[in-house]
Design an enzyme around this catalytic site. Structure first.
Site, PDB file in Angstrom:
ATOM      1  N   HIS A  18       7.815  49.506 -29.116  1.00 56.34           N
ATOM      2  CA  HIS A  18       6.882  49.721 -28.000  1.00 56.34           C
ATOM      3  C   HIS A  18       6.953  51.182 -27.525  1.00 56.34           C
ATOM      4  CE1 HIS A  18       7.734  45.223 -27.060  1.00 56.34           C
ATOM      5  NE2 HIS A  18       6.466  45.267 -27.434  1.00 56.34           N
ATOM      6  N   LYS A  42       4.723  31.732 -21.265  1.00 56.87           N
ATOM      7  CA  LYS A  42       5.583  32.089 -22.400  1.00 56.87           C
ATOM      8  C   LYS A  42       7.064  31.921 -22.089  1.00 56.87           C
ATOM      9  CE  LYS A  42       3.024  35.158 -25.438  1.00 56.87           C
ATOM     10  NZ  LYS A  42       3.098  36.426 -26.192  1.00 56.87           N
ATOM     11  N   ARG A  91       1.776  45.856 -36.570  1.00 53.97           N
ATOM     12  CA  ARG A  91       2.945  46.035 -37.437  1.00 53.97           C
ATOM     13  C   ARG A  91       2.554  45.566 -38.826  1.00 53.97           C
ATOM     14  NH1 ARG A  91       6.376  42.784 -33.220  1.00 53.97           N
ATOM     15  NH2 ARG A  91       4.261  42.042 -32.929  1.00 53.97           N
ATOM     16  N   SER A 129      10.281  41.793 -30.092  1.00 53.38           N
ATOM     17  CA  SER A 129      11.137  41.365 -28.979  1.00 53.38           C
ATOM     18  C   SER A 129      11.841  40.059 -29.346  1.00 53.38           C
ATOM     19  CB  SER A 129      10.292  41.148 -27.722  1.00 53.38           C
ATOM     20  OG  SER A 129       9.639  42.332 -27.359  1.00 53.38           O
TER      21      SER A 129
END
Ligand code: ADP
Length: 164
Positions: A18, A42, A91, A129
């Site tokens: 990030h 989440k 990504r 993450s």
């Protein structure tokens, strides 16, 4: 007119991927607003306030960036800020389908909002993450993958969670 981008995400927690993206964006934009989605659905490991603070700490000394939490629709938040560019990271190929869907949905909700995709440095291309939390939860080292303050927070969090 100032070129401003919003970089939205959960950032649970912020990683060096990030940070890499934010620094790259600052080469193109005058200002970047990192928008931390509250995302209670989440069930994040860190609450919104913790996530915001970890980013602020990790970016200390970096100018032209601000960090804040938001909830609700991203398009409404962007409109409120008067921003027309959304920044997202791509990504591996696996990100593409979801990100495309999200970008097209946001475009449907607001024709004037453009999503801009950026790629991180190759060394962060498989970094997420989720993988960082997974490793840290089993006591694995996340050195070099997250800012030092985040590494400390992860160790702390898992120690507390495990009740040690
Ligand atoms: P979200 O829940 O919105 O996907 P994340 O915090 O996981 O929130 O990611 C925010 C954005 O940053 C997404 O566009 C994601 O693809 C991107 N991102 C996450 N990790 C990396 C990385 N290592 N390199 C580049 N972009 C990344």
């Amino acid at each position: 007119m100032k070129k401003i981008a919003i970089y939205p995400g959960t950032f649970d927690p912020v990683t060096n991927g990030h940070i890499d993206l934010i620094k790259r964006a600052l080469l193109m934009f005058d200002e970047v607003i990192v928008a931390v989605a509250t995302n209670p659905k989440k069930e994040p490991l860190f609450n919104a306030e913790e996530r915001v603070w970890m980013i602020i700490e990790a970016l200390s000394g970096v100018e032209r960036v601000s960090v804040e939490a938001f909830d609700g629709l991203l398009v409404d938040y962007a409109k409120l800020k008067g921003v027309k560019a959304l920044l997202r990271g791509l990504r591996a190929v696996s990100d593409f389908e979801f990100e495309l869907q999200l970008a097209l949905m946001n475009r449907k909700l607001d024709q004037n909002l453009e999503t801009i995709f950026m790629m991180p440095s190759l060394r962060y291309i498989f970094l997420s993450s989720t993988i960082v939390k997974e490793a840290a939860s089993f006591g694995g080292s996340v050195d070099g993958l997250v800012p030092v303050n985040v590494e400390r927070a992860l160790m702390e969090k898992y120690r507390v969670t495990k009740g040690e």
